[in-house]
Design a protein around this motif. Structure first.
Motif, PDB file in Angstrom:
ATOM      1  N   LEU A 488       0.845  -1.256   0.056  1.00  0.00           N
ATOM      2  CA  LEU A 488      -0.013  -0.064  -0.097  1.00  0.00           C
ATOM      3  C   LEU A 488       0.819   1.339   0.118  1.00  0.00           C
ATOM      4  O   LEU A 488       0.366   2.462  -0.117  1.00  0.00           O
ATOM      5  N   ASN A 489       2.128   1.230   0.148  1.00  0.00           N
ATOM      6  CA  ASN A 489       2.984   2.115   0.071  1.00  0.00           C
ATOM      7  C   ASN A 489       3.697   2.214  -1.428  1.00  0.00           C
ATOM      8  O   ASN A 489       4.659   2.887  -1.570  1.00  0.00           O
ATOM      9  N   ALA A 490       2.876   1.840  -2.419  1.00  0.00           N
ATOM     10  CA  ALA A 490       3.530   1.649  -3.705  1.00  0.00           C
ATOM     11  C   ALA A 490       3.695   3.126  -4.310  1.00  0.00           C
ATOM     12  O   ALA A 490       4.813   3.144  -5.034  1.00  0.00           O
ATOM     13  N   ILE A 491       3.174   4.420  -3.899  1.00  0.00           N
ATOM     14  CA  ILE A 491       3.532   5.427  -4.534  1.00  0.00           C
ATOM     15  C   ILE A 491       4.784   6.160  -4.074  1.00  0.00           C
ATOM     16  O   ILE A 491       5.553   6.595  -4.631  1.00  0.00           O
ATOM     17  N   ASP A 492       4.936   5.924  -2.693  1.00  0.00           N
ATOM     18  CA  ASP A 492       6.214   6.286  -2.197  1.00  0.00           C
ATOM     19  C   ASP A 492       7.339   5.537  -2.713  1.00  0.00           C
ATOM     20  O   ASP A 492       8.366   5.988  -3.028  1.00  0.00           O
ATOM     21  N   MET A 493       7.472   4.251  -2.804  1.00  0.00           N
ATOM     22  CA  MET A 493       8.431   3.632  -3.256  1.00  0.00           C
ATOM     23  C   MET A 493       8.508   4.007  -4.956  1.00  0.00           C
ATOM     24  O   MET A 493       9.763   3.862  -5.264  1.00  0.00           O
ATOM     25  N   LEU A 494       7.704   4.221  -5.821  1.00  0.00           N
ATOM     26  CA  LEU A 494       7.925   4.741  -6.971  1.00  0.00           C
ATOM     27  C   LEU A 494       8.492   5.948  -7.095  1.00  0.00           C
ATOM     28  O   LEU A 494       9.408   6.186  -7.992  1.00  0.00           O
ATOM     29  N   LEU A 495       8.312   6.901  -6.452  1.00  0.00           N
ATOM     30  CA  LEU A 495       8.669   8.136  -6.297  1.00  0.00           C
ATOM     31  C   LEU A 495      10.186   8.025  -5.885  1.00  0.00           C
ATOM     32  O   LEU A 495      10.922   8.961  -6.434  1.00  0.00           O
ATOM     33  N   ILE A 496      10.423   7.072  -4.875  1.00  0.00           N
ATOM     34  CA  ILE A 496      11.898   7.152  -4.498  1.00  0.00           C
ATOM     35  C   ILE A 496      12.933   6.492  -5.746  1.00  0.00           C
ATOM     36  O   ILE A 496      13.991   6.855  -5.739  1.00  0.00           O
ATOM     37  N   ARG A 497      12.223   5.154  -5.930  1.00  0.00           N
ATOM     38  CA  ARG A 497      13.416   4.416  -6.876  1.00  0.00           C
ATOM     39  C   ARG A 497      12.641   4.271  -8.350  1.00  0.00           C
ATOM     40  O   ARG A 497      13.430   3.600  -9.210  1.00  0.00           O
ATOM     41  N   GLY A 498      11.587   5.146  -8.541  1.00  0.00           N
ATOM     42  CA  GLY A 498      11.094   5.025 -10.035  1.00  0.00           C
ATOM     43  C   GLY A 498      10.535   3.429 -10.251  1.00  0.00           C
ATOM     44  O   GLY A 498      10.275   2.723  -9.531  1.00  0.00           O
ATOM     45  N   ASN A 499      10.793   3.010 -11.472  1.00  0.00           N
ATOM     46  CA  ASN A 499      10.308   1.680 -12.084  1.00  0.00           C
ATOM     47  C   ASN A 499      11.259   0.320 -11.613  1.00  0.00           C
ATOM     48  O   ASN A 499      10.819  -0.583 -11.445  1.00  0.00           O
ATOM     49  N   GLU A 500      12.273   0.723 -11.101  1.00  0.00           N
ATOM     50  CA  GLU A 500      13.257   0.051 -10.219  1.00  0.00           C
ATOM     51  C   GLU A 500      12.392  -0.745  -9.062  1.00  0.00           C
ATOM     52  O   GLU A 500      12.968  -1.738  -8.831  1.00  0.00           O
ATOM     53  N   ALA A 501      11.533  -0.073  -8.588  1.00  0.00           N
ATOM     54  CA  ALA A 501      10.834  -0.712  -7.286  1.00  0.00           C
ATOM     55  C   ALA A 501       9.859  -1.626  -7.445  1.00  0.00           C
ATOM     56  O   ALA A 501       9.309  -2.092  -6.649  1.00  0.00           O
ATOM     57  N   LEU A 502       9.507  -1.868  -8.885  1.00  0.00           N
ATOM     58  CA  LEU A 502       8.539  -2.721  -9.198  1.00  0.00           C
ATOM     59  C   LEU A 502       8.399  -3.938  -8.623  1.00  0.00           C
ATOM     60  O   LEU A 502       7.460  -4.483  -8.085  1.00  0.00           O
ATOM     61  N   SER A 503       9.742  -4.584  -8.687  1.00  0.00           N
ATOM     62  CA  SER A 503       9.674  -6.114  -8.047  1.00  0.00           C
ATOM     63  C   SER A 503       9.415  -6.077  -6.585  1.00  0.00           C
ATOM     64  O   SER A 503       8.750  -6.982  -6.097  1.00  0.00           O
ATOM     65  N   SER A 504       9.798  -5.016  -5.959  1.00  0.00           N
ATOM     66  CA  SER A 504       9.323  -5.031  -4.751  1.00  0.00           C
ATOM     67  C   SER A 504       8.035  -4.474  -4.068  1.00  0.00           C
ATOM     68  O   SER A 504       7.651  -5.242  -3.204  1.00  0.00           O
ATOM     69  N   ILE A 505       7.585  -3.723  -5.018  1.00  0.00           N
ATOM     70  CA  ILE A 505       6.047  -3.264  -4.985  1.00  0.00           C
ATOM     71  C   ILE A 505       5.145  -4.551  -4.900  1.00  0.00           C
ATOM     72  O   ILE A 505       4.289  -4.641  -4.212  1.00  0.00           O
ATOM     73  N   PHE A 506       5.293  -5.391  -6.129  1.00  0.00           N
ATOM     74  CA  PHE A 506       4.463  -6.422  -6.320  1.00  0.00           C
ATOM     75  C   PHE A 506       4.765  -7.489  -5.430  1.00  0.00           C
ATOM     76  O   PHE A 506       3.997  -8.537  -5.261  1.00  0.00           O
ATOM     77  N   SER A 507       5.801  -7.601  -4.686  1.00  0.00           N
ATOM     78  CA  SER A 507       6.231  -8.698  -3.652  1.00  0.00           C
ATOM     79  C   SER A 507       6.151  -8.157  -2.311  1.00  0.00           C
ATOM     80  O   SER A 507       6.394  -9.314  -1.457  1.00  0.00           O
ATOM     81  N   GLU A 508       5.780  -7.036  -2.018  1.00  0.00           N
ATOM     82  CA  GLU A 508       5.718  -6.372  -0.702  1.00  0.00           C
ATOM     83  C   GLU A 508       7.021  -6.438   0.124  1.00  0.00           C
ATOM     84  O   GLU A 508       7.201  -6.672   1.221  1.00  0.00           O
ATOM     85  N   LYS A 509       8.311  -6.334  -0.932  1.00  0.00           N
ATOM     86  CA  LYS A 509       9.783  -6.302  -0.065  1.00  0.00           C
ATOM     87  C   LYS A 509       9.960  -5.118   0.066  1.00  0.00           C
ATOM     88  O   LYS A 509      11.086  -4.651  -0.546  1.00  0.00           O
TER      89      LYS A 509
END
Length: 747
Positions: A488-509
């Motif tokens: 549920l923190n996807a927006i924060d993670m995207l803003l910090i790391r961009g699309n590099e964060a996608l694997s963490s976002i969809f796996s909750e890491k």
């Protein structure tokens, strides 16, 4: 004044007691006649644009001459003779659709205006003296052929019934709004000139008063302040009641208003509220007309006060009916809500079940994009999907930043995803204004949206608010191909790391975001901010010291930039680039400051407002994630730097960050940063021997420790993950207390 006698009959007349009695009873003979006059023909009138203009005129904190200008333009728009050529959009609301609606209603508003005018016994051929000049009063809606010669004596109830007869074919909300509009067009300009202290001291106001054939407004002191205050109070109640009538009328009350239902009383009560509104308008119009030449009487003040008191009671009753309706809707949606929760929490083999239950509305199987582009929901079956939940207040900056990441993922991202916008609107009624706003925002988006936001199911709205904690700030929820929700923190993670964060976002890491980032660097601070980041890195690689600074105090900015320029002139060996990066939650003000910096050649600045928004929003996102993961903020360097920078931004003055290379940084609050530059001459030799940055860094540390400073951090929205005592401010041993600040806008 000659007009005084013409007002005397109406103005000295006490509101008959039977009218007061009728306001207390649904079964009075007066209310039976009022209901009998109602003969709607089914026509639909969108009253929201007119109501918005009326609000803009009457309910500002301090009426000014611009509002008088709006009234005059409104009158001309209704006449069909005004062509808007540049009046500020936020004041005039001059869109073509509004113009068209006003013109279609011009005739009926003129008729109502004529009824109000006739009640006040102002003959077109009558004159009065003002500053020894005879002037002819020409009301809005009158023609030069009119020879009105009312003898006076028509009572207020008869006037209301004539207005109701004129508006018999309109709905109750339209009757009320059209009556108030007629009142504004006929009497709003006089009242605002009399009641506005700004207007009283304005030469423009005097000119408008002359054009409108009003008495010299410098005689304002002669008028009764008590009467003006009483009218202001009544007008506020009139507008409050009017808004409730419009809101209740647009609810689907008939579907639940059985004889036993409390909502049946709401339907029955609207005519009484409408009658009170019209009564108050007629009386207010009469008393405002009297300001031009009638002596104050105790009767008038009693009438105005009693009307306001009755209106407040009506307002409370209407609000209670609205509350009852919302409670009914909540109760009705409970079974469907728990069914939705059960379905979503079940195990799925794909994402279709969840997408359909959340996104499909009104039987439609497709989603919509800009330029009428459509996508069938089945096309999302094998795709990762971001569900973007927001209101209709998404900013261009938010859409631009997410749009850039979206397009980047489409062209070169390893993990492909689609985005679907779910617009959630608080108010129950969906009108043309909201539809236009929805379409305007959708036109800026490269992704898709729910096709009919007004038809989104109540249980879906309740789910996103309850489970996803949606309040005001946008929420971005990832759903993978197997129907599992990610962070549920996807927006924060995207803003910090961009699309590099996608694997963490969809796996909750989420923790992996910080595994490789232990130190505070320029890459972390500016990562992803396009050319601005690349330019700063190029400077640091060339050995140039970079100073990023911010704030909104233009005088401090002038002092600081001139001092830094002086430092560069002291030593030709001192290479330093100074860049203004704005202030959080003050985009409009930053745009003005950028113009001043550019005009006065003070320093470099980020001209792209989206970059400025991105810079500050990323810092907030880092802070949110760090607060959830950091057990001891005092031992975490990144946490300390984040809180210090954000606290400096929350101060009344500025701040500066001096950077040498990627990881050598010295952050100073505004007074220390300014002093470090002004006193550089005294430390020049030491700077030459030890290096400019080491000398500057040690100076900032010494000065910052001299005086303990308590500070504040202002964050956007109410993030549930923020604890009460977690943050510590620079130079203070105390922990910050979490509190709430309510404000009408961010800028």
């Amino acid at each position: 004044m000659a007009s005084t006698s013409m007002h005397a009959t109406a103005m000295n007349q006490v509101i008959p007691n039977e009218i007061w009695v009728s306001l207390q009873s649904e079964d009075s003979s007066t209310m039976k006649v009022v209901r009998a006059s109602h003969a709607p023909d089914g026509r639909k009138v969108d009253v929201k644009p007119i109501l918005r203009i009326i609000d803009n005129i009457l309910l500002r904190a301090s009426p000014a001459i611009v509002e008088v200008h709006i009234i005059l333009i409104l009158a001309d728009k209704l006449s069909g003779i005004y062509e808007d050529k540049g009046f500020p959009e936020e004041d005039m609301i001059g869109r073509s659709d509004v113009d068209a609606k006003l013109k279609t209603l011009a005739s009926i508003i003129k008729k109502v205006s004529s009824e109000l005018f006739s009640y006040n016994n102002l003959a077109l051929s009558g004159t009065f003296k003002s500053n020894n000049v005879n002037q002819t009063i020409i009301p809005y809606g009158a023609t030069m052929d009119c020879k009105c010669s009312c003898s006076g004596g028509r009572d207020v109830h008869t006037t209301i019934m004539m207005i109701l007869d004129t508006l018999s074919s309109y709905s109750w909300d339209a009757k009320v709004v059209l009556t108030v509009a007629a009142f504004i067009v006929n009497y709003g300009h006089e009242f605002l000139l009399f009641s506005s202290s700004e207007a009283n001291n304005s030469a423009i106001a005097q000119s408008i008063a002359s054009l409108k054939q009003l008495r010299d407004i410098t005689d304002h002191a002669k008028f009764s302040k008590a009467k003006i205050d009483a009218i202001i109070k009544l007008l506020k109640v009139i507008m409050a009641v009017t808004r409730y009538i419009v809101e209740l009328h647009n609810l689907p009350l008939e579907s639940i208003a059985t004889d036993e239902s409390p909502m049946s009383k709401a339907i029955a009560y609207i005519p009484r509220a409408a009658y009170w509104t019209m009564l108050s308008v007629v009386v207010s119009a009469s008393y405002i007309a009297s300001l031009s030449g009638h002596e104050e009487s105790t009767t008038e003040l009693l009438d105005l006060s009693r009307l306001a008191s009755e209106g407040s009671k009506i307002q409370v009753i209407l609000r209670s009916y609205r509350t009852i309706y919302k409670e009914y809707e909540d109760e009705k949606s409970k079974p469907a809500y728990w069914d939705l929760v059960k379905t979503i929490s079940s195990t799925h083999s794909n994402n279709m079940t969840i997408l359909k239950i959340l996104l499909l509305v009104d039987g439609k199987q497709h989603l919509v994009g800009h330029t009428n582009k459509r996508i069938h929901i089945e096309e999302l079956r094998k795709m990762n999907v971001f569900l973007l939940v927001s209101g209709l207040d998404l900013s261009k900056e938010e859409i631009d930043v997410l749009g850039k990441l979206y397009q980047e993922a489409k062209t070169k991202g390893e993990i492909q995803y689609e985005v679907v916008w779910i617009p959630v609107v608080e108010t129950i009624a969906w009108d043309q204004e909201k539809q236009q706003k929805f379409e305007q925002l959708l036109a800026l988006m490269p992704w898709y949206a729910v096709p009919a936001p007004s038809k989104i199911k109540a249980e879906v709205v309740k789910y996103v608010k309850t489970e996803w904690k949606f309040e005001k700030n946008m929420v971005l929820v990832p759903l993978d191909t197997q129907g599992k929700f990610g962070s549920l923190n996807a927006i924060d993670m995207l803003l910090i790391r961009g699309n590099e964060a996608l694997s963490s976002i969809f796996s909750e890491k989420e923790e992996s975001l910080w595994e490789t980032q232990k130190t505070w660097t320029l890459e972390l601070l500016l990562g992803g901010i396009d050319n601005n980041f690349s330019l700063v890195l190029d400077w640091t690689k060339q050995g140039t010291m970079v100073c990023l600074y911010g704030g909104e105090d233009i005088e401090w900015i002038r002092e600081f930039t001139r001092a830094t320029n002086a430092v560069k002139n002291i030593s030709s060996a001192t290479r330093m680039e100074v860049v203004y990066v704005g202030k959080k939650n003050a985009i409009k003000e930053v745009e003005n400051i950028n113009s001043k910096i550019d005009g006065e050649k003070l320093s470099r600045y980020w001209s792209d407002l989206t970059s400025i928004w991105f810079f500050w929003t990323r810092l907030e996102s880092m802070l949110y994630l760090k607060m959830q993961q950091c057990r001891n903020s005092r031992n975490d360097l990144i946490m300390q730097e984040l809180t210090t920078l954000l606290s400096y931004d929350g101060s009344d003055r500025g701040w500066a960050l001096f950077c040498k290379g990627s990881s050598e940084m010295a952050l100073a609050r505004g007074d220390v940063a300014l002093k470090s530059m002004k006193e550089f001459g005294e430390r020049r030799d030491s700077a030459v021997q030890n290096g400019l940055f080491p000398e500057l860094s040690s100076y900032i540390i010494r000065e910052s420790q001299k005086k303990q400073r308590c500070s504040r951090i202002i964050l956007s929205g109410d993030r549930q993950e923020i604890p009460n005592k977690k943050l510590s401010s620079d130079g203070c041993e105390c922990s910050m207390e979490k509190c709430f600040v309510y404000r009408c806008c961010a800028d």
